[in-house]
Scaffold this motif. Structure first.
Motif: not given
Lengths: 174, 278
Positions: A4-25
């Protein structure tokens, strides 16, 4: 509990990397790298389809609210969560899947990963770009964007797995 | 009745999928025409704060370029200062005359989020209704226009940029005064297009395009770009004009919001025009 912990952490990380980095790349030629399908691929194999659709929808909608796409990512993420069990079943290895295995680059052979994840990415990107442009006479541009973005997304996702996921074979040999 | 339940049970996964899709796509397609709420967009408080943190990290990336631009603007303004003029006649006094009345006010703002590779690109600004921003105000920089305010919260606002399909800002060719609507085809962030200019009007390549100021959103005469290509539309008496934007929207940071003080007056007058009945 650990899962549960791993997937929650991944959820947050994927959300922010996609929204703040890859959507601007912005590379040019209409290439748009999307990495969060990897999160949906790495969800547990035996997870209930309703749960995986709700989680994917939440992930997509989170990305939408930050990057002002209002439901585009949510729609595309839900689509691949819906198709995931069907695709898995179609490419099932001869002796079936292991209950607890994760669909990452170390557990599955590369041919399986390329075909399953490549298909998921293709469906996802095609759906996303078709909805984004939404015009029949732009079909050439939609296809160009899709076929240039899919290989890029695939390469980035494979790199992410190599860098961030521990190889179980390494751990055993030590 | 039992058949109905059996149907729902059999297709429950698919029905749930369809429900989620309907929700997502209805939000997407309705937002394009009108924002229903600001809570699920980048104008909301939480997302605004996240974007602000992200902007704090990336704001220095174009620092030297932005400094040069600010310097150039300063020079242009400094030229207008009384110090830069030599008195031709002694004893001149500055009279605050009544020939000109203030029509536009400008609010400075910073773009904290922008994209240019989507079909419809929205920019987020760091100011909101507290600073006096309202829906349908114009946003521009020194080099060109940026867009129209689409959605406002207390401290943030979202701009529908010129890199959007249905932006429809009225622009004109500066030399001839021929006017049309500004559009964007979704491919290149440097190139837009103008529709609605009749092809019996002579239009020269590389002539300057400015805002017309008809709808009171932008002042008249703000730069938009230059005509880079033109050919007649097949079967219609119109020009198909490509326009090279004078602003580079890929590295935009500092903008101004134009507030039209006399907008209500203009709209009130225009609402008196009877609607055509056909």
């Amino acid at each position: 509990m650990r899962d549960y912990f791993i997937h929650t952490l991944r959820f947050v990380l994927f959300l922010f990397t996609q929204a703040l980095i890859f959507n601007h790349l912005e590379i040019g030629l209409g290439i748009h790298i999307m990495i969060y399908p990897l999160f949906i691929l790495l969800l547990p194999y035996n997870l209930n389809i309703f749960a995986s659709m709700i989680i994917s929808f939440a992930l997509g909608f989170g990305i939408d609210t930050i990057s002002d796409t209002y439901g585009l990512h949510a729609s595309a993420a839900t689509l691949i969560a819906f198709l995931r069990p069907t695709i898995f079943k179609f490419f099932e290895p001869r002796d079936g899947y292991d209950e607890n295995q994760e669909m990452n680059i170390y557990e599955m052979d590369s041919r399986w990963l390329l075909s399953v994840f490549g298909l998921m990415l293709l469906v996802h990107h095609l759906w996303f770009f078709s909805l984004e442009l939404f015009k029949f006479n732009e079909i050439g541009y939609i296809l160009k964007k899709t076929f240039l973005s899919v290989p890029m997304s695939l390469i980035v996702c494979i790199l992410i797995q190599i860098i961030f996921i521990k190889n179980p074979k390494d751990a055993r040999s030590k | 009745m039992r058949d109905l339940f059996a149907f729902f049970r059999k297709f429950r996964v698919f029905l749930f999928f369809v429900a989620l899709q309907v929700f997502a796509l209805s939000t997407y397609f309705t937002y394009l025409s009108f924002p229903r709420s600001q809570y699920l967009t980048s104008a909301s408080e939480i997302n605004g704060k996240i974007l602000k943190v992200s902007y704090e990290v990336t704001k220095h990336f174009n620092l030297s370029q932005n400094n040069t631009l600010l310097q150039q603007e300063n020079i242009a303004l400094r030229k207008q200062l009384p110090q830069s003029f030599m008195a031709l006649q002694s004893g001149n006094v500055l009279i605050n005359d009544t020939l000109h009345k203030q029509r536009y006010e400008y609010i400075p703002a910073t773009v904290i989020k922008s994209t240019f590779n989507h079909r419809n690109n929205y920019f987020t600004l760091n100011i909101g209704s507290v600073e006096g921003v309202e829906r349908d105000m114009g946003v521009f920089t020194d080099n060109g226009i940026v867009g129209i305010i689409h959605n406002v919260s207390a401290h943030f606002s979202v701009v529908k940029s010129v890199l959007t399909e249905a932006i429809n800002i009225d622009v004109m060719v500066e030399s001839t005064g021929a006017f049309g609507m500004l559009k964007w085809d979704g491919k290149d962030a440097r190139i837009g297009s103008i529709t609605g200019i009749s092809n019996d009007i002579k239009v020269k390549k590389w002539s300057k395009v400015v805002t017309r100021g008809g709808s009171g959103i932008f002042p008249r005469g703000l730069p938009v770009g230059k005509i880079s290509n033109l050919k007649p539309v097949e079967g219609k008496p119109l020009w198909d004009i490509s326009l090279l934007y004078s602003e580079d929207y890929r590295k935009i940071q500092r903008v101004y919001v134009a507030k039209n003080i006399m907008k209500d007056e203009q709209l009130k007058l225009e609402s008196l025009i009877p609607i055509d009945k056909e």
